[in-house]
Structure formats: structure tokens, C-alpha cells
Design a protein around this motif. Structure first.
Motif, short mmCIF file in Angstrom:
data_model
loop_
_atom_site.label_atom_id
_atom_site.label_comp_id
_atom_site.label_asym_id
_atom_site.label_seq_id
_atom_site.Cartn_x
_atom_site.Cartn_y
_atom_site.Cartn_z
N PRO A 85 -15.27 66.89 56.13
CA PRO A 85 -15.30 68.70 56.48
C PRO A 85 -14.15 69.21 55.47
CG PRO A 85 -14.75 67.07 58.70
CD PRO A 85 -14.73 66.36 57.45
N VAL A 86 -14.25 70.44 55.38
CA VAL A 86 -13.15 71.31 54.32
C VAL A 86 -11.90 71.21 54.97
CG1 VAL A 86 -15.11 72.31 53.20
CG2 VAL A 86 -14.03 73.38 55.08
N SER A 87 -11.46 71.14 56.15
CA SER A 87 -10.18 71.17 56.58
C SER A 87 -9.85 69.94 57.51
CB SER A 87 -10.08 72.45 57.21
OG SER A 87 -10.57 72.44 58.55
N GLU A 88 -8.50 69.58 57.66
CA GLU A 88 -8.09 68.64 58.46
C GLU A 88 -8.54 69.03 60.00
OE1 GLU A 88 -4.26 65.92 59.22
OE2 GLU A 88 -3.93 67.64 57.79
N LYS A 89 -8.34 70.33 60.18
CA LYS A 89 -8.59 70.71 61.64
C LYS A 89 -10.08 70.35 62.27
CE LYS A 89 -8.24 74.69 64.74
NZ LYS A 89 -9.16 73.92 65.74
N GLN A 90 -10.97 70.68 61.26
CA GLN A 90 -12.20 70.41 61.61
C GLN A 90 -12.43 68.77 61.67
OE1 GLN A 90 -14.40 71.87 58.22
NE2 GLN A 90 -14.85 73.95 59.41
N HIS A 91 -11.64 68.04 60.87
CA HIS A 91 -11.69 66.44 60.92
C HIS A 91 -11.27 65.85 62.16
CE1 HIS A 91 -11.84 62.46 59.07
NE2 HIS A 91 -10.78 62.25 59.78
N LEU A 92 -10.30 66.73 62.54
CA LEU A 92 -9.65 66.40 64.00
C LEU A 92 -10.53 66.71 65.12
CD1 LEU A 92 -5.81 66.99 63.15
CD2 LEU A 92 -6.93 64.70 63.31
N ASP A 93 -11.10 67.99 65.08
CA ASP A 93 -11.84 68.47 66.19
C ASP A 93 -13.29 67.60 66.38
OD1 ASP A 93 -10.07 70.67 66.47
OD2 ASP A 93 -11.29 72.32 65.50
N ARG A 94 -13.59 67.09 65.11
CA ARG A 94 -14.74 66.26 65.23
C ARG A 94 -14.47 64.94 65.40
NH1 ARG A 94 -18.25 67.62 59.94
NH2 ARG A 94 -19.18 65.48 60.74
N ALA A 95 -13.35 64.56 65.77
CA ALA A 95 -12.72 63.09 66.01
C ALA A 95 -13.35 62.13 65.01
CB ALA A 95 -12.90 62.67 67.54
N LEU A 96 -13.29 62.53 63.89
CA LEU A 96 -14.08 61.48 62.78
C LEU A 96 -13.03 60.59 62.58
CD1 LEU A 96 -15.37 64.43 60.39
CD2 LEU A 96 -16.62 62.81 61.84
N PRO A 97 -13.41 59.40 61.91
CA PRO A 97 -12.54 58.15 61.69
C PRO A 97 -11.83 58.46 60.37
CG PRO A 97 -14.67 57.41 60.81
CD PRO A 97 -14.77 59.02 61.59
N GLY A 98 -10.60 57.85 60.17
CA GLY A 98 -9.71 58.00 58.98
C GLY A 98 -8.66 58.95 59.11
N PHE A 99 -7.81 59.03 58.41
CA PHE A 99 -6.44 59.97 58.23
C PHE A 99 -7.01 60.82 56.97
CE2 PHE A 99 -1.98 60.74 56.99
CZ PHE A 99 -1.66 61.43 58.29
N TYR A 100 -7.19 62.03 57.55
CA TYR A 100 -7.47 63.15 56.51
C TYR A 100 -6.99 63.22 55.08
CZ TYR A 100 -9.64 67.46 54.85
OH TYR A 100 -10.35 68.38 54.09
N PRO A 101 -5.47 63.18 55.05
CA PRO A 101 -4.54 63.27 53.83
C PRO A 101 -5.09 62.11 52.97
CG PRO A 101 -3.44 64.05 55.61
CD PRO A 101 -4.60 63.47 56.35
#
Length: 113
Positions: A85-101
Motif C-alpha cells: 500500500p501507499v501508506s503505513e495506515k493502509q498497511h496496518l488496516d489490511r493487517a499485512l505482514p512485515g514492518f512498513y518502514p
């Protein structure tokens, strides 16, 4: 996949298959713990629900999908590929694996870094 927890390469082929890891098990990789130094590749989505949540069907050209099943003996399965995703919030909202930064840092550094 960049993770905060240590990722240890499986000690034998049985454990490798139990993690449903992509590729083939190698004793050389196990000796050097390749996953800790180079990371582990994400597997292709197997279930239709994984494919739908991955976002791979929404990109152009569309990523081809063949449904498979994950055997019931598998535990602590390696995550499937997904469109970042383009943002960390979307990454967290979708509960995707990994640490976005850390994922972004790896993308900026590139595969040769």
C-alpha cells in the motif's frame, strides 16, 4: 520480507515443507542461515481469499492465479505476496505482514545494497 523477529532457516526439509516456504530446501542455506542474512521470499497466494486480499488481481497486467491448497500439517506459514500500500495506515488496516518502514527502507536500498 523484513521482520523484527529473527527468521531462522529450517533445520531440515520436513520443517521447510511445514512452513510452506517457496523454493527448495538446501543444506547450504541452512548452514549459513540464509533467511536471516538475505530474508525469505514471500510465497505466491494459494487460496482465492489470499489472492483477493493481496491486490495482485487489481494491477495491470493482471498476475495469473492458480488456486492451490495449503496442507493441514503446515504451521507458521510464510506469508503470501501482496501489493504494498501507499501508506503505513493502509498497511496496518489490511493487517499485512512485515514492518512498513523497514519494507520501504529495503525498497529504497534496492536488492544490491
Amino acid at each position: 520480507l523484513t521482520m523484527m523477529e529473527p527468521l531462522i532457516y529450517p533445520k531440515d526439509e520436513r520443517e521447510f515443507k511445514k512452513r510452506f516456504a517457496p523454493g527448495d530446501w538446501s543444506s547450504d542455506h541452512q548452514k549459513h542461515n540464509v533467511w536471516q542474512s538475505e530474508g525469505c521470499k514471500l510465497r505466491e497466494p494459494c487460496l482465492s481469499s489470499e489472492y483477493a486480499e493481496s491486490g495482485l488481481g487489481d494491477i495491470v497486467p493482471k498476475v495469473w492465479f492458480t488456486q492451490k491448497f495449503i496442507p493441514t500439517f503446515c504451521e507458521n506459514v510464510i506469508p503470501h505476496r501482496f501489493v504494498l500500500p501507499v501508506s503505513e495506515k493502509q498497511h496496518l488496516d489490511r493487517a499485512l505482514p512485515g514492518f512498513y518502514p523497514l519494507i520501504i527502507d529495503d525498497l529504497v536500498d534496492g536488492p544490491d545494497a
